[in-house]
Design an enzyme around this catalytic site. Structure first.
Site, PDB file in Angstrom:
ATOM      1  N   TYR A   1       3.310   2.049  -0.300  1.00  8.55           N
ATOM      2  CA  TYR A   1       4.062   1.232   0.061  1.00  8.55           C
ATOM      3  C   TYR A   1       4.607   0.914  -1.406  1.00  8.55           C
ATOM      4  CZ  TYR A   1       6.031  -0.093   4.707  1.00  8.55           C
ATOM      5  OH  TYR A   1       6.725   0.234   5.547  1.00  8.55           O
TER       6      TYR A   1
ATOM      7  N   GLU B   1       7.986  -1.179  -2.048  1.00 11.90           N
ATOM      8  CA  GLU B   1       9.079  -1.966  -1.867  1.00 11.90           C
ATOM      9  C   GLU B   1       9.399  -2.671  -3.051  1.00 11.90           C
ATOM     10  OE1 GLU B   1       8.043  -4.528   1.257  1.00 11.90           O
ATOM     11  OE2 GLU B   1       9.067  -3.554   2.884  1.00 11.90           O
TER      12      GLU B   1
ATOM     13  N   ASP C   1      31.945  11.186  -2.518  1.00  7.46           N
ATOM     14  CA  ASP C   1      30.688  11.216  -1.706  1.00  7.46           C
ATOM     15  C   ASP C   1      30.689  12.951  -2.019  1.00  7.46           C
ATOM     16  OD1 ASP C   1      28.824  12.454   0.011  1.00  7.46           O
ATOM     17  OD2 ASP C   1      29.665  11.411   1.951  1.00  7.46           O
TER      18      ASP C   1
ATOM     19  N   ARG D   1      15.104  16.532   1.438  1.00  8.66           N
ATOM     20  CA  ARG D   1      16.163  15.880   2.428  1.00  8.66           C
ATOM     21  C   ARG D   1      15.989  14.420   1.691  1.00  8.66           C
ATOM     22  NH1 ARG D   1      18.449  17.042   6.526  1.00  8.66           N
ATOM     23  NH2 ARG D   1      17.872  19.269   6.043  1.00  8.66           N
TER      24      ARG D   1
ATOM     25  N   LYS E   1      21.072  19.814  -0.154  1.00 12.21           N
ATOM     26  CA  LYS E   1      22.408  20.632   0.076  1.00 12.21           C
ATOM     27  C   LYS E   1      22.376  21.599  -1.220  1.00 12.21           C
ATOM     28  CE  LYS E   1      24.257  17.764   3.601  1.00 12.21           C
ATOM     29  NZ  LYS E   1      25.551  16.990   4.016  1.00 12.21           N
TER      30      LYS E   1
ATOM     31  N   THR F   1      23.709  13.596  -1.260  1.00 11.50           N
ATOM     32  CA  THR F   1      22.312  14.105  -0.658  1.00 11.50           C
ATOM     33  C   THR F   1      21.537  14.710  -1.761  1.00 11.50           C
ATOM     34  OG1 THR F   1      23.095  16.133   0.082  1.00 11.50           O
ATOM     35  CG2 THR F   1      23.626  14.663   1.827  1.00 11.50           C
TER      36      THR F   1
HETATM   37  C1  PLP Z   1      25.601  15.739   4.874  1.00 10.66           C
HETATM   38  C2  PLP Z   1      26.594  14.734   4.392  1.00 10.66           C
HETATM   39  C3  PLP Z   1      26.045  13.124   4.459  1.00 10.66           C
HETATM   40  C4  PLP Z   1      25.003  12.794   5.134  1.00 10.66           C
HETATM   41  O1  PLP Z   1      23.755  13.189   4.683  1.00 10.66           O
HETATM   42  P1  PLP Z   1      22.319  13.245   5.692  1.00 10.66           P
HETATM   43  O2  PLP Z   1      21.407  13.365   4.720  1.00 10.66           O
HETATM   44  O3  PLP Z   1      22.356  14.033   6.867  1.00 10.66           O
HETATM   45  O4  PLP Z   1      22.736  11.759   6.153  1.00 10.66           O
HETATM   46  C5  PLP Z   1      27.071  12.388   4.037  1.00 10.66           C
HETATM   47  N1  PLP Z   1      28.315  12.607   3.600  1.00 10.66           N
HETATM   48  C6  PLP Z   1      28.596  14.006   3.343  1.00 10.66           C
HETATM   49  C7  PLP Z   1      29.985  14.229   2.772  1.00 10.66           C
HETATM   50  C8  PLP Z   1      27.714  15.058   3.765  1.00 10.66           C
HETATM   51  O5  PLP Z   1      28.306  16.332   3.827  1.00 10.66           O
END
Ligand code: PLP
Length: 418
Positions: A53, A55, A199, A234, A228, A225
Site C-alpha cells: 500500500y 497511498e 487524450d 494496462r 496500447k 493509456t
Molecule cells: C482506450 C481509451 C481510453 C480508456 O482507456 P482504458 O484503459 O480502457 O480505461 C480513453 N481514451 C481513449 C481515447 C482511448 O482510446
C-alpha cells in the site's frame, strides 16, 4: 513453466490462463487498442509490489515501508518525463478512463460544459457518452468529422466552441486514422477560454517515437493509456507542463478518485518506458505505421472503402456497409477464421454501435509479433476474400488455414520486436 505454482495449487485457473496463452498464439490480433508486452514488462507486473500500500506520492506517503515504492514510482516518472519531454507526470491512474476522470474533476464542476469528439465519429466513451460518468455528470457537446473528407471539422469545432463556451475541449480519439492538429485545437480553446485536454491513449507510442506531433506544451493537460501503442502494462498516465495544473491533477487522482496506487503496475510502466526510450522502439513504431498503410492500401486495391481514404497512424477503419454487410457479422466471421478485430461505427453510420458498418483494424500487436509488410498484405487479402465470400464455407476453411500458416510461421516471442 512460468505458472508452475498455479499448475499445482489451482489447476482450474491455470487451465484457463493456458488457454488464453494459446488463443493469443493461434490467432492474429488486430484490435487497434491491444499489444503484446515484453517478458520484462510482464515480470515487473507480477512482482511483490502488488502487496504494498503506497497511498500518496513519493516521499509523501501515508504508510511506512514505502522506500522501494518511492524508488520505482520516481523512476517511472523520470522515464516518462524523458520519453515525452514533459515537466510533470502522474503515473498512478489505474486506466485511461481513470486518468480522464481525474482531469474532469480538476477542470470542471458537475453540470459544466465540455466539447468532445462524437463516439460514432471516433471519440471515446469517456468523452461524453451518456452511459459514462463524463456524460452523466457533465454537459457534453460533440464535434465530428466532415462528411466529404471524413477528417476533423475545425470550422464546426470553432462554431460550437463560440456558441457553447465549454470549460474544456478534448482532442483525442479511439477510432480516427489521421493526424491531430493540436495547435488548431489550442487556438480555439484560447479564443473561448477553455482548457485543452489531449487524450493520446491510442497514439502515445507514435508521439513518444516522434511519428505524431506532440501535444506537450500545446495542450494544458495530456492523458494516455500505457497499454496500447506504448506497449506497457494496462494503465493510465497524466502529463502537463504546468506546475499548478500538476498539483491539482495529483490531488484529483489521489485522494480524488483513487486509493492506493498499483505499485506493481507502476514498476511495469517503468520497464515499458525504459523500452520505449530505446532506438529499437522507434523502429517498431515506424513499422507499425508502415504496416497499417500496407493494410489500408491492400483493402483499397481490392475495391474496399477505407474511411478517410487511408491512414496516418496505426488504425485502419474499413467500411463493410459498402459491401452490403454489417460490422458485427464480419467481426464474428473474422474471429471464426482466427483474426481478432472489432466492429466499429464509422462516421454517419446508419447502424447502432452493436451492429455498425465498420471494422476497426490496428497494426501494433502483430508488428510486435514481428509481422511485416508482406504479411500485412497477405492478411489484407485474406480479409477481403472473407468479405467477398462470407457465406462460402469451403473458402472460409481455406482462409482459416492461411491464418494458421501465418501464426505458426511467427511464434510469439520468437520474432517479436522489443
Ligand atoms: C482506450 C481509451 C481510453 C480508456 O482507456 P482504458 O484503459 O480502457 O480505461 C480513453 N481514451 C481513449 C481515447 C482511448 O482510446
Amino acid at each position: 513453466m512460468l505458472k508452475r505454482y498455479l499448475y499445482n495449487t489451482d489447476p482450474e485457473v491455470y487451465e484457463i490462463l493456458l488457454k488464453e496463452d494459446k488463443r493469443q498464439e493461434n490467432s492474429l490480433e488486430m484490435i487497434a487498442s491491444e499489444n503484446f508486452v515484453s517478458q520484462s514488462v510482464l515480470e515487473a507486473y507480477t512482482s511483490t509490489l502488488t502487496n504494498k500500500y503506497a497511498e500518496g506520492y513519493p516521499n509523501k506517503r501515508y504508510y511506512n515501508g514505502c522506500e522501494y515504492a518511492d524508488a520505482i514510482e520516481t523512476l517511472a516518472i523520470e522515464r516518462a518525463k524523458k520519453l515525452f519531454n514533459v515537466n510533470f507526470v502522474n503515473v498512478q491512474p489505474h486506466s485511461g478512463a481513470q486518468a480522464n476522470a481525474a482531469v474532469f474533476l480538476a477542470f470542471l464542476n458537475p453540470g459544466e460544459t465540455f466539447l468532445g469528439m462524437d463516439l460514432s465519429h471516433g471519440g471515446h466513451l469517456t468523452h461524453g457518452s451518456k452511459v459514462n460518468y463524463s456524460g452523466r455528470l457533465y454537459q457534453p457537446i460533440f464535434y465530428g468529422v466532415r462528411k466529404d473528407t471524413e477528417t476533423i471539422d475545425f470550422d464546426q469545432i470553432y462554431q460550437l466552441a463560440k456558441e457553447h463556451k465549454p470549460k474544456m475541449i478534448i482532442a483525442g480519439f479511439s477510432a480516427y486514422p489521421r493526424i491531430l492538429d493540436f495547435n488548431k485545437f489550442r487556438e480555439i480553446a484560447d479564443e473561448v477560454g477553455a482548457k485543452l485536454m489531449a487524450d493520446i491513449a491510442h497514439i502515445a507510442g507514435l508521439v513518444a517515437a516522434g511519428y505524431h506531433p506532440s501535444p506537450v506544451g500545446v495542450a494544458h493537460v495530456i492523458t494516455t493509456t500505457t497499454h496500447k501503442t506504448l506497449r506497457g502494462p494496462r494503465g493510465g498516465m497524466i502529463m502537463t507542463h504546468d506546475e499548478e495544473i500538476a498539483k491539482t491533477i495529483n490531488s484529483r487522482v489521489f485522494p480524488g478518485i483513487q486509493g492506493g496506487p498499483l505499485m506493481h503496475v507502476i514498476a511495469s510502466k517503468a520497464v515499458a518506458f525504459g523500452e520505449a526510450l530505446r532506438p529499437e522502439y522507434k523502429t517498431y513504431i515506424e513499422k507499425v505505421i508502415e504496416n497499417a498503410k500496407v493494410l489500408a492500401e491492400t483493402f483499397m486495391q481490392r475495391g474496399m472503402r477505407v474511411v478517410s481514404g487511408g491512414t496516418d497512424n496505426h488504425i485502419v477503419l474499413l467500411d463493410v456497409g459498402k459491401k452490403g454487410l454489417t460490422g458485427n457479422v464480419v467481426a464474428d466471421e473474422l474471429h471464426a477464421i482466427g483474426i481478432t478485430a472489432n466492429k466499429n461505427t464509422i462516421p454517419f453510420d446508419p447502424h447502432p454501435p452493436m451492429i455498425t458498418s465498420g471494422i476497426r483494424f490496428g497494426s501494433p500487436a502483430l508488428t510486435t509479433r514481428g509481422l511485416g509488410k508482406d504479411e500485412f498484405k497477405k492478411i489484407g487479402n485474406i480479409i477481403c476474400d472473407l468479405i467477398e465470400n462470407i457465406n462460402d464455407e469451403t473458402i472460409k476453411s481455406k482462409l482459416k488455414k492461411e491464418v494458421e500458416e501465418i501464426t505458426t510461421q511467427f511464434p510469439m516471442n520468437k520474432f517479436r520486436l522489443d
